[in-house]
Design a protein around this motif. Structure first.
Motif, short mmCIF file in Angstrom:
data_model
loop_
_atom_site.label_atom_id
_atom_site.label_comp_id
_atom_site.label_asym_id
_atom_site.label_seq_id
_atom_site.Cartn_x
_atom_site.Cartn_y
_atom_site.Cartn_z
N UNK A 50 -12.63 -18.06 -21.63
CA UNK A 50 -13.42 -17.97 -22.86
C UNK A 50 -14.64 -18.62 -22.79
N UNK A 51 -14.80 -19.83 -22.28
CA UNK A 51 -15.98 -20.32 -22.16
C UNK A 51 -16.96 -19.66 -20.98
N UNK A 52 -16.36 -19.16 -20.26
CA UNK A 52 -17.27 -18.20 -19.07
C UNK A 52 -17.84 -17.25 -19.83
N UNK A 53 -17.09 -16.60 -20.52
CA UNK A 53 -17.57 -15.35 -21.49
C UNK A 53 -18.62 -15.66 -22.23
N UNK A 54 -18.27 -16.61 -23.14
CA UNK A 54 -19.33 -17.17 -23.83
C UNK A 54 -20.74 -17.67 -23.52
N UNK A 55 -20.53 -18.39 -22.33
CA UNK A 55 -21.72 -18.76 -21.87
C UNK A 55 -22.52 -17.32 -21.06
N UNK A 56 -21.78 -16.57 -20.41
CA UNK A 56 -22.34 -15.26 -20.06
C UNK A 56 -23.28 -14.59 -21.23
N UNK A 57 -22.48 -14.35 -22.39
CA UNK A 57 -23.14 -13.66 -23.59
C UNK A 57 -24.24 -14.25 -23.74
N UNK A 58 -24.28 -15.64 -23.72
CA UNK A 58 -25.49 -16.18 -24.28
C UNK A 58 -26.46 -16.43 -23.08
N UNK A 59 -26.43 -15.98 -22.14
CA UNK A 59 -27.20 -15.95 -21.12
C UNK A 59 -27.41 -17.29 -20.42
N UNK A 60 -26.37 -18.20 -20.70
CA UNK A 60 -26.69 -19.47 -19.90
C UNK A 60 -26.28 -19.47 -18.63
N UNK A 61 -25.48 -18.61 -17.99
CA UNK A 61 -25.00 -18.50 -16.74
C UNK A 61 -24.71 -17.01 -16.23
N UNK A 62 -24.91 -16.83 -14.97
CA UNK A 62 -24.70 -15.61 -14.39
C UNK A 62 -23.41 -14.96 -14.18
N UNK A 63 -23.30 -13.58 -14.05
CA UNK A 63 -21.92 -12.86 -13.98
C UNK A 63 -21.35 -13.83 -12.72
N UNK A 64 -21.87 -14.29 -11.81
CA UNK A 64 -21.41 -14.82 -10.67
C UNK A 64 -20.83 -16.03 -10.94
N UNK A 65 -21.68 -17.17 -11.58
CA UNK A 65 -21.20 -18.23 -12.26
C UNK A 65 -19.74 -18.03 -13.10
N UNK A 66 -19.95 -17.28 -13.99
CA UNK A 66 -19.19 -16.84 -14.98
C UNK A 66 -17.55 -16.39 -14.27
N UNK A 67 -17.71 -15.77 -13.19
CA UNK A 67 -16.57 -15.53 -12.57
C UNK A 67 -16.19 -16.79 -11.63
N UNK A 68 -17.03 -17.34 -11.17
CA UNK A 68 -16.59 -18.67 -10.71
C UNK A 68 -15.77 -19.82 -11.66
#
Length: 96
Positions: A22-40
């Motif tokens: 959930x945190x990864x998706x939220x950060x990705x949606x808000x452009x705080x992290x990349x797809x790769x970082x979100x996956x990690x």
């Protein structure tokens, strides 16, 4: 009773893993992290994270610009993913 609700909430996943996802998706949606970082962060392989986003109707390609490093990584990972599928299909044909 609460544990059962938490288990149902997370579809059998460990609650902690659901929280990280959930945190990864939220950060990705808000452009705080990349797809790769979100996956990690979600402890998923790149293509599984994209599949997860797709499954939950989260547009993952928005904001990626042609030529950007993130865009190129996305394209490269998807090409590798498709190549692996094609290789596995060819192997199955020979096994039949």
């Amino acid at each position: 009773m609460i544990r059962e609700k938490l288990k149902n909430f997370s579809n059998g996943q460990a609650v902690e893993q659901s929280i990280y996802t959930s945190i990864a998706v939220s950060l990705f949606i808000s452009n705080q992290i990349s797809l790769e970082e979100g996956a990690h962060l979600a402890d998923m392989i790149f293509t599984d994270f994209i599949y997860f986003l797709d499954l939950h109707n989260v547009p993952w390609s928005i904001g990626l610009k042609d030529g950007s490093e993130d865009y190129q990584k996305s394209v490269d990972h998807l090409i590798d993913f498709v190549d692996n599928i094609l290789e596995n299909e060819e192997k199955e044909v020979f096994l039949i």
